[in-house]
Design a protein around this motif. Sequence first.
Motif, PDB file in Angstrom:
ATOM      1  N   PRO A 156       0.794  -1.236   0.000  1.00 10.06           N
ATOM      2  CA  PRO A 156       0.000   0.000   0.000  1.00 10.06           C
ATOM      3  C   PRO A 156       0.828   1.289   0.000  1.00 10.06           C
ATOM      4  O   PRO A 156       0.371   2.315  -0.488  1.00 10.06           O
ATOM      5  N   ASN A 157       2.054   1.242   0.537  1.00  5.22           N
ATOM      6  CA  ASN A 157       2.892   2.442   0.569  1.00  5.22           C
ATOM      7  C   ASN A 157       3.726   2.621  -0.690  1.00  5.22           C
ATOM      8  O   ASN A 157       4.409   3.635  -0.835  1.00  5.22           O
ATOM      9  N   PHE A 210      -2.932   1.606  -3.722  1.00  2.00           N
ATOM     10  CA  PHE A 210      -3.078   1.738  -5.175  1.00  2.00           C
ATOM     11  C   PHE A 210      -4.430   2.363  -5.519  1.00  2.00           C
ATOM     12  O   PHE A 210      -4.530   3.174  -6.443  1.00  2.00           O
ATOM     13  N   LEU A 211      -5.483   2.004  -4.776  1.00  2.00           N
ATOM     14  CA  LEU A 211      -6.805   2.606  -5.005  1.00  2.00           C
ATOM     15  C   LEU A 211      -6.735   4.121  -4.792  1.00  2.00           C
ATOM     16  O   LEU A 211      -7.283   4.891  -5.589  1.00  2.00           O
ATOM     17  N   GLU A 212      -6.060   4.534  -3.738  1.00  2.00           N
ATOM     18  CA  GLU A 212      -5.920   5.970  -3.456  1.00  2.00           C
ATOM     19  C   GLU A 212      -5.160   6.673  -4.587  1.00  2.00           C
ATOM     20  O   GLU A 212      -5.519   7.786  -4.983  1.00  2.00           O
ATOM     21  N   GLN A 213      -4.116   6.031  -5.097  1.00  2.00           N
ATOM     22  CA  GLN A 213      -3.333   6.642  -6.175  1.00  2.00           C
ATOM     23  C   GLN A 213      -4.131   6.688  -7.486  1.00  2.00           C
ATOM     24  O   GLN A 213      -3.971   7.625  -8.270  1.00  2.00           O
ATOM     25  N   LEU A 214      -4.994   5.699  -7.712  1.00  2.00           N
ATOM     26  CA  LEU A 214      -5.861   5.740  -8.903  1.00  2.00           C
ATOM     27  C   LEU A 214      -6.849   6.908  -8.799  1.00  2.00           C
ATOM     28  O   LEU A 214      -7.107   7.595  -9.789  1.00  2.00           O
ATOM     29  N   LYS A 215      -7.365   7.162  -7.606  1.00  2.00           N
ATOM     30  CA  LYS A 215      -8.275   8.308  -7.409  1.00  2.00           C
ATOM     31  C   LYS A 215      -7.514   9.625  -7.596  1.00  2.00           C
ATOM     32  O   LYS A 215      -8.049  10.577  -8.173  1.00  2.00           O
TER      33      LYS A 215
END
Length: 164
Positions: free
Chosen positions: A77-78, A148-153
Amino acid sequence: MQMNQQSKDMNLIIQLDKNERLKGNLYLGSVYGADSIKQDNSQKIFSILSIGNEPENQIKFDPKEFNHMTLEIYDHPNFKILPFFETAISFINQELQENNLLIHCFAGASRSSTIVIAYLMKEHKMSFLEAFNLAKSKRQKTNPNQGFLEQLKQYENILKYQQQ
């Protein structure tokens, strides 16, 4: 899981574009799906994007047979995957002009699906949710980690800003 189930561990995400912009189909899968291409390439996949944390342990493909790119990305996640999006998307665009392409990581769940979702967002003008839902509908194992979800957003916001 039996080997014959593993060997077919890839899913078609996008078929040939009707307007002929794309000449190849996009597949998403696991390392088992990638390895199976060596024995049975009935999908006629000649381009492969391998995503893993130990490129030296990745499957080796004959450069005379396959266009192959490896990205060293850790499924954590990081880990900052966003900086890899443009390189991956550029390779995907180039390869889909001529070939069917498989994007894979180990399980075909987090890293490779994140790259596929980023590609769909940028090149097919989809929102994060539309791209995620398409990938998930085609490959149930689609499951980017929380980082990765946060980075896609975040990428969705970057793309919106670029379109203004």
